[in-house]
Design a protein around this motif. Structure first.
Motif, PDB file in Angstrom:
ATOM      1  N   GLN A 197      38.105  37.468  28.437  1.00 44.97           N
ATOM      2  CA  GLN A 197      37.504  38.191  29.546  1.00 44.97           C
ATOM      3  C   GLN A 197      36.910  37.259  30.596  1.00 44.97           C
ATOM      4  O   GLN A 197      36.725  37.665  31.744  1.00 44.97           O
ATOM      5  CB  GLN A 197      36.421  39.154  29.028  1.00 44.97           C
ATOM      6  CG  GLN A 197      36.956  40.357  28.266  1.00 44.97           C
ATOM      7  CD  GLN A 197      37.483  40.007  26.903  1.00 44.97           C
ATOM      8  OE1 GLN A 197      37.147  38.946  26.352  1.00 44.97           O
ATOM      9  NE2 GLN A 197      38.313  40.866  26.325  1.00 44.97           N
ATOM     10  N   ALA A 198      36.612  36.024  30.204  1.00 42.01           N
ATOM     11  CA  ALA A 198      36.039  35.063  31.150  1.00 42.01           C
ATOM     12  C   ALA A 198      37.090  34.246  31.870  1.00 42.01           C
ATOM     13  O   ALA A 198      36.765  33.501  32.787  1.00 42.01           O
ATOM     14  CB  ALA A 198      35.069  34.119  30.420  1.00 42.01           C
ATOM     15  N   PHE A 199      38.361  34.393  31.482  1.00 39.12           N
ATOM     16  CA  PHE A 199      39.415  33.594  32.094  1.00 39.12           C
ATOM     17  C   PHE A 199      39.560  33.832  33.595  1.00 39.12           C
ATOM     18  O   PHE A 199      39.734  32.870  34.350  1.00 39.12           O
ATOM     19  CB  PHE A 199      40.741  33.865  31.380  1.00 39.12           C
ATOM     20  CG  PHE A 199      40.910  33.049  30.122  1.00 39.12           C
ATOM     21  CD1 PHE A 199      39.859  32.289  29.625  1.00 39.12           C
ATOM     22  CD2 PHE A 199      42.109  33.043  29.430  1.00 39.12           C
ATOM     23  CE1 PHE A 199      39.995  31.545  28.478  1.00 39.12           C
ATOM     24  CE2 PHE A 199      42.266  32.292  28.278  1.00 39.12           C
ATOM     25  CZ  PHE A 199      41.202  31.542  27.797  1.00 39.12           C
ATOM     26  N   PRO A 200      39.551  35.091  34.090  1.00 44.44           N
ATOM     27  CA  PRO A 200      39.675  35.277  35.544  1.00 44.44           C
ATOM     28  C   PRO A 200      38.578  34.584  36.337  1.00 44.44           C
ATOM     29  O   PRO A 200      38.836  34.040  37.425  1.00 44.44           O
ATOM     30  CB  PRO A 200      39.626  36.799  35.718  1.00 44.44           C
ATOM     31  CG  PRO A 200      40.098  37.342  34.412  1.00 44.44           C
ATOM     32  CD  PRO A 200      39.583  36.393  33.387  1.00 44.44           C
ATOM     33  N   ILE A 246      45.000  34.551  45.284  1.00 45.37           N
ATOM     34  CA  ILE A 246      45.029  34.476  43.829  1.00 45.37           C
ATOM     35  C   ILE A 246      44.320  35.690  43.245  1.00 45.37           C
ATOM     36  O   ILE A 246      43.283  36.113  43.741  1.00 45.37           O
ATOM     37  CB  ILE A 246      44.382  33.162  43.326  1.00 45.37           C
ATOM     38  CG1 ILE A 246      44.379  33.102  41.801  1.00 45.37           C
ATOM     39  CG2 ILE A 246      42.981  33.015  43.883  1.00 45.37           C
ATOM     40  CD1 ILE A 246      45.725  32.944  41.198  1.00 45.37           C
ATOM     41  N   SER A 247      44.896  36.255  42.217  1.00 40.78           N
ATOM     42  CA  SER A 247      44.277  37.365  41.505  1.00 40.78           C
ATOM     43  C   SER A 247      44.661  37.256  40.036  1.00 40.78           C
ATOM     44  O   SER A 247      45.687  36.667  39.681  1.00 40.78           O
ATOM     45  CB  SER A 247      44.719  38.719  42.073  1.00 40.78           C
ATOM     46  OG  SER A 247      46.118  38.890  41.929  1.00 40.78           O
ATOM     47  N   ALA A 248      43.827  37.823  39.178  1.00 39.20           N
ATOM     48  CA  ALA A 248      44.061  37.743  37.734  1.00 39.20           C
ATOM     49  C   ALA A 248      43.529  39.002  37.078  1.00 39.20           C
ATOM     50  O   ALA A 248      42.537  39.584  37.527  1.00 39.20           O
ATOM     51  CB  ALA A 248      43.392  36.505  37.134  1.00 39.20           C
ATOM     52  N   SER A 249      44.194  39.416  36.025  1.00 39.48           N
ATOM     53  CA  SER A 249      43.778  40.572  35.244  1.00 39.48           C
ATOM     54  C   SER A 249      44.020  40.280  33.776  1.00 39.48           C
ATOM     55  O   SER A 249      44.946  39.547  33.418  1.00 39.48           O
ATOM     56  CB  SER A 249      44.540  41.834  35.677  1.00 39.48           C
ATOM     57  OG  SER A 249      45.936  41.654  35.495  1.00 39.48           O
ATOM     58  N   LEU A 286      45.939  39.086  26.948  1.00 37.95           N
ATOM     59  CA  LEU A 286      46.921  38.437  27.821  1.00 37.95           C
ATOM     60  C   LEU A 286      46.438  38.502  29.263  1.00 37.95           C
ATOM     61  O   LEU A 286      46.100  39.572  29.766  1.00 37.95           O
ATOM     62  CB  LEU A 286      48.276  39.132  27.686  1.00 37.95           C
ATOM     63  CG  LEU A 286      49.473  38.465  28.357  1.00 37.95           C
ATOM     64  CD1 LEU A 286      49.831  37.183  27.636  1.00 37.95           C
ATOM     65  CD2 LEU A 286      50.668  39.412  28.374  1.00 37.95           C
ATOM     66  N   MET A 287      46.386  37.341  29.922  1.00 35.50           N
ATOM     67  CA  MET A 287      45.954  37.278  31.315  1.00 35.50           C
ATOM     68  C   MET A 287      47.160  37.071  32.207  1.00 35.50           C
ATOM     69  O   MET A 287      47.986  36.188  31.968  1.00 35.50           O
ATOM     70  CB  MET A 287      44.945  36.144  31.538  1.00 35.50           C
ATOM     71  CG  MET A 287      44.435  36.097  32.983  1.00 35.50           C
ATOM     72  SD  MET A 287      43.206  34.806  33.284  1.00 35.50           S
ATOM     73  CE  MET A 287      44.221  33.336  33.202  1.00 35.50           C
ATOM     74  N   THR A 288      47.251  37.912  33.249  1.00 32.21           N
ATOM     75  CA  THR A 288      48.325  37.818  34.229  1.00 32.21           C
ATOM     76  C   THR A 288      47.774  37.207  35.508  1.00 32.21           C
ATOM     77  O   THR A 288      46.799  37.705  36.068  1.00 32.21           O
ATOM     78  CB  THR A 288      48.917  39.199  34.527  1.00 32.21           C
ATOM     79  OG1 THR A 288      49.396  39.779  33.311  1.00 32.21           O
ATOM     80  CG2 THR A 288      50.062  39.096  35.525  1.00 32.21           C
ATOM     81  N   ILE A 289      48.388  36.138  35.961  1.00 32.56           N
ATOM     82  CA  ILE A 289      47.981  35.439  37.184  1.00 32.56           C
ATOM     83  C   ILE A 289      49.010  35.740  38.261  1.00 32.56           C
ATOM     84  O   ILE A 289      50.219  35.579  38.041  1.00 32.56           O
ATOM     85  CB  ILE A 289      47.891  33.922  36.942  1.00 32.56           C
ATOM     86  CG1 ILE A 289      46.905  33.617  35.814  1.00 32.56           C
ATOM     87  CG2 ILE A 289      47.488  33.191  38.216  1.00 32.56           C
ATOM     88  CD1 ILE A 289      46.888  32.154  35.412  1.00 32.56           C
ATOM     89  N   SER A 290      48.547  36.168  39.414  1.00 28.07           N
ATOM     90  CA  SER A 290      49.420  36.477  40.542  1.00 28.07           C
ATOM     91  C   SER A 290      48.992  35.635  41.733  1.00 28.07           C
ATOM     92  O   SER A 290      47.818  35.642  42.114  1.00 28.07           O
ATOM     93  CB  SER A 290      49.351  37.967  40.901  1.00 28.07           C
ATOM     94  OG  SER A 290      49.733  38.776  39.799  1.00 28.07           O
ATOM     95  N   VAL A 291      49.953  34.927  42.310  1.00 25.26           N
ATOM     96  CA  VAL A 291      49.700  34.080  43.473  1.00 25.26           C
ATOM     97  C   VAL A 291      50.648  34.507  44.585  1.00 25.26           C
ATOM     98  O   VAL A 291      51.862  34.589  44.369  1.00 25.26           O
ATOM     99  CB  VAL A 291      49.905  32.588  43.145  1.00 25.26           C
ATOM    100  CG1 VAL A 291      49.634  31.729  44.376  1.00 25.26           C
ATOM    101  CG2 VAL A 291      48.978  32.164  42.005  1.00 25.26           C
TER     102      VAL A 291
END
Length: 429
Positions: A122-125, A219-222, A229-234
């Motif tokens: 939960q702290a990754f974003p 940059i966004s993350a969920s 699982l963290m999804t990173i969108s750039v």
């Protein structure tokens, strides 16, 4: 009889309609139905103002098509990472050397393993979008679309604007330009870039600060709460640039996570290494002192020489034990540092996207068509309402009062009657 019947029909409370109380009928209109709007009335309004509706729809559609064609294309590259479950103790939960059980120190609040700790998914974003990660990314070098050579993100954002960009900054984007200048004037000169002192955070320069603000929106993350699982969108202006930015974010994100998870261990390792070097130097000095004494006194016969020899030997023995203990702690700390390395697995590597993410031209045109239709129909009904209100004297007075309260007096047109009176007076004169 007819008179009585007429009087009987009119009896009742004041305001009661004659007869049985039913509403009176109007000639040619049938029964009175107040506050009812039929479908025919709506269609009639739309038919009378079809020109206004069509023009409004055309204007909004034209604006939507213009924006869809002129808007810059953007591409989004995605990557997925997951943090595997990891035990903090890494094998120390079974016990300590020398037969000391791992539970012996649990009562003192010292955890030797058996429970996961550190950063949670939960702290990754927050870590991904931290200033340290973004600052490291904007200092990397990328190849930007339209650029002649690779450059850092900071140089790309702060490059001199083109002629068209300058015109837009002082026309359409004038409010934002003034806001930026005003903010710079109020905040004053920025703090000098660099690290002020040991352990202090790095202060970004003014150019780097502009790059940080620009890349924040890209940059966004969920995080999936169930799987972690963290999804990173750039998002960027080109498919390859979006993929390169995502890879840079992944690399610096892993580095930052490693720094956070191993910060305490690295501090302990630095302390143990310092003490180990000191113990090594002290042991060498003690051994050298003992060797020099034995060379000068190979067979000490006096008690003072024997006591001095024994004292030098005890010092060497103590330094050897301390050196051996610190060497063991140094090895154990290095192993602990290796065990505490973050286990962040890249499930899906970022790749250049094949399709753009924006602008969605079809959606923009359809949306502008719908908005134009809504505004056109609303304008048709508003014009009908105003025309109907102008025919009613009371409603007309209310509209005039509203108009005078909303529209400033200097914007209102001068009545024509005043000019007519002036002409009449001059003719009479």
């Amino acid at each position: 009889m007819s008179t009585a019947d007429d009087q009987g029909q009119t009896d009742g409370p004041p305001g009661t309609p004659p007869g049985d109380g039913a509403p009176a009928e109007q000639p040619g209109y049938g029964p009175r139905q107040e506050d009812e709007v039929s479908l025919l009335d709506i269609l009639l309004v739309l038919a009378r103002h079809k020109t206004l509706i069509v023009r409004t729809v055309l204007v909004f559609t034209l604006l939507g098509v213009t924006y869809a064609l002129l808007a810059s294309e953007e591409y989004t590259s995605e990557a997925r990472v997951v943090r595997e479950a990891q035990q903090e103790g890494g094998g120390l939960s079974g016990g300590l050397p020398g037969g000391i059980g791992g539970g012996a120190l649990s009562g003192l609040g010292i955890s030797l393993g058996g429970a996961a700790s550190g950063l949670t998914p939960q702290a990754f974003p927050d870590v991904l979008q931290s200033r340290e990660v973004r600052l490291a990314v904007v200092r990397d070098t990328f190849r930007f679309p339209g650029a002649e050579r690779p450059m850092t993100y900071v140089d790309y954002i702060n490059r001199p604007p083109s002629v068209l960009g300058t015109v837009l900054n002082y026309t359409i984007k004038l409010p934002w330009t003034l806001k930026k200048e005003l903010s710079s004037a109020i905040s004053g000169p920025p703090a000098p870039a660099g690290t002020m002192e040991m352990g202090a955070p790095t202060i970004p320069s003014e150019e780097e600060d502009e790059a940080l603000k620009s890349i924040t929106d890209k940059i966004s993350a969920s995080v999936d709460e169930e799987t972690g699982l963290m999804t990173i969108s750039v998002t960027a202006g080109g498919p390859q640039l979006a993929s390169d930015l995502a890879k840079s974010f992944l690399d610096h994100f892993a580095t930052r996570v490693r720094e956070i998870r191993t910060e305490k261990v690295r501090e302990r390792l630095s302390f143990v290494e310092g003490r180990f070097e000191e113990a090594e130097q002290e042991l060498e000095m003690a051994e050298e002192s003992l060797a020099q004494f034995l060379e000068r006194n190979q067979n000490p016969t006096t008690a003072s020489l024997q006591f001095r020899r024994d004292r030098l030997r005890r010092q060497v023995s103590f330094k050897e034990q301390l050196y051996s203990e610190l060497q063991s702690q140094l090895t154990q700390t290095r192993l602990d540092l290796q065990r505490r390395q973050p286990v962040v697995t890249v499930v899906e590597e970022p790749v250049p996207p094949t399709e753009r993410s924006s602008p969605r031209r079809t959606f923009i045109v359809l949306l502008s068509l719908v908005i134009g239709s809504v505004f056109g129909v609303a304008g048709a009904f508003l014009r009908t309402f105003v025309d109907t209100a102008n025919q009613d004297s009371e409603a007309h007075d209310k509209l005039e009062e509203i108009r005078s309260a909303v529209i400033p007096a200097q914007w209102q047109s001068t009545p024509r009657e005043g000019s007519g009176v002036g002409v009449g007076e001059s003719s009479e004169g």
